[in-house]
Enzyme design. Structure first.
Site, short mmCIF file in Angstrom:
data_model
loop_
_atom_site.label_atom_id
_atom_site.label_comp_id
_atom_site.label_asym_id
_atom_site.label_seq_id
_atom_site.Cartn_x
_atom_site.Cartn_y
_atom_site.Cartn_z
N VAL A 12 1.08 4.88 9.23
CA VAL A 12 0.62 5.94 8.58
C VAL A 12 -0.14 5.67 7.42
O VAL A 12 -0.71 6.65 6.73
CB VAL A 12 2.14 6.70 8.24
CG1 VAL A 12 2.84 7.42 9.23
CG2 VAL A 12 2.78 6.02 7.11
N LEU A 14 -1.29 4.69 3.59
CA LEU A 14 -0.88 4.94 2.25
C LEU A 14 -0.66 6.37 2.20
O LEU A 14 -1.33 7.06 1.27
CB LEU A 14 -1.72 4.27 1.44
CG LEU A 14 -1.01 3.88 -0.14
CD1 LEU A 14 0.36 3.26 0.04
CD2 LEU A 14 -1.96 3.24 -1.02
N HIS A 15 0.29 7.06 3.01
CA HIS A 15 0.39 8.54 2.84
C HIS A 15 1.85 8.73 2.45
O HIS A 15 2.76 7.96 2.81
CB HIS A 15 -0.21 9.10 4.12
CG HIS A 15 -1.48 8.92 4.19
ND1 HIS A 15 -2.59 9.64 3.64
CD2 HIS A 15 -2.12 7.96 4.96
CE1 HIS A 15 -3.63 9.38 4.00
NE2 HIS A 15 -3.68 8.29 4.94
N ALA A 16 2.27 10.05 2.19
CA ALA A 16 3.41 10.43 1.85
C ALA A 16 4.39 9.71 1.25
O ALA A 16 4.35 9.36 -0.05
CB ALA A 16 4.01 11.16 2.96
N PRO A 18 5.05 6.18 1.42
CA PRO A 18 4.49 4.98 0.80
C PRO A 18 3.85 5.25 -0.41
O PRO A 18 3.97 4.41 -1.49
CB PRO A 18 3.83 4.25 1.94
CG PRO A 18 4.50 5.17 3.05
CD PRO A 18 4.73 6.24 2.92
#
Length: 85
Positions: A12, A14-16, A18
């Site tokens: 995913v 570096l989103h949400a 993390p």
């Protein structure tokens, strides 16, 4: 200024979640911390909106920079989060 170059391995990017962990870790430090996607403009690593706006995806490189006391330890911690996220 100390820096770390990290390849983001997570599917995913570096989103949400993390990104939230990355920002929370950066925000605990009382020093300036920036992150940039590749050779792009650095943004405040303590701002979730700025980090999400980088739109870092799996396999892309980021450069994390910090200046001040404890910068190397903080960079190591942030690099580990970004690489494993």
């Amino acid at each position: 200024m100390p820096e770390r170059k990290v390849i983001v391995e997570s599917e995913v990017g570096l989103h949400a979640r993390p990104a939230a962990l990355f920002v929370q870790t950066a925000a605990k430090a009382f020093i300036e911390v920036t992150v940039a996607k590749g050779a792009g403009e650095p943004v405040n690593a303590k701002s979730i909106l700025s980090v999400l706006a980088l739109d870092v995806r799996q396999g892309e490189a980021i450069v994390i920079r910090a200046e001040g006391e404890g910068a190397d330890a903080l960079l190591d911690e942030l690099a580990a989060i970004a690489a494993a996220s």
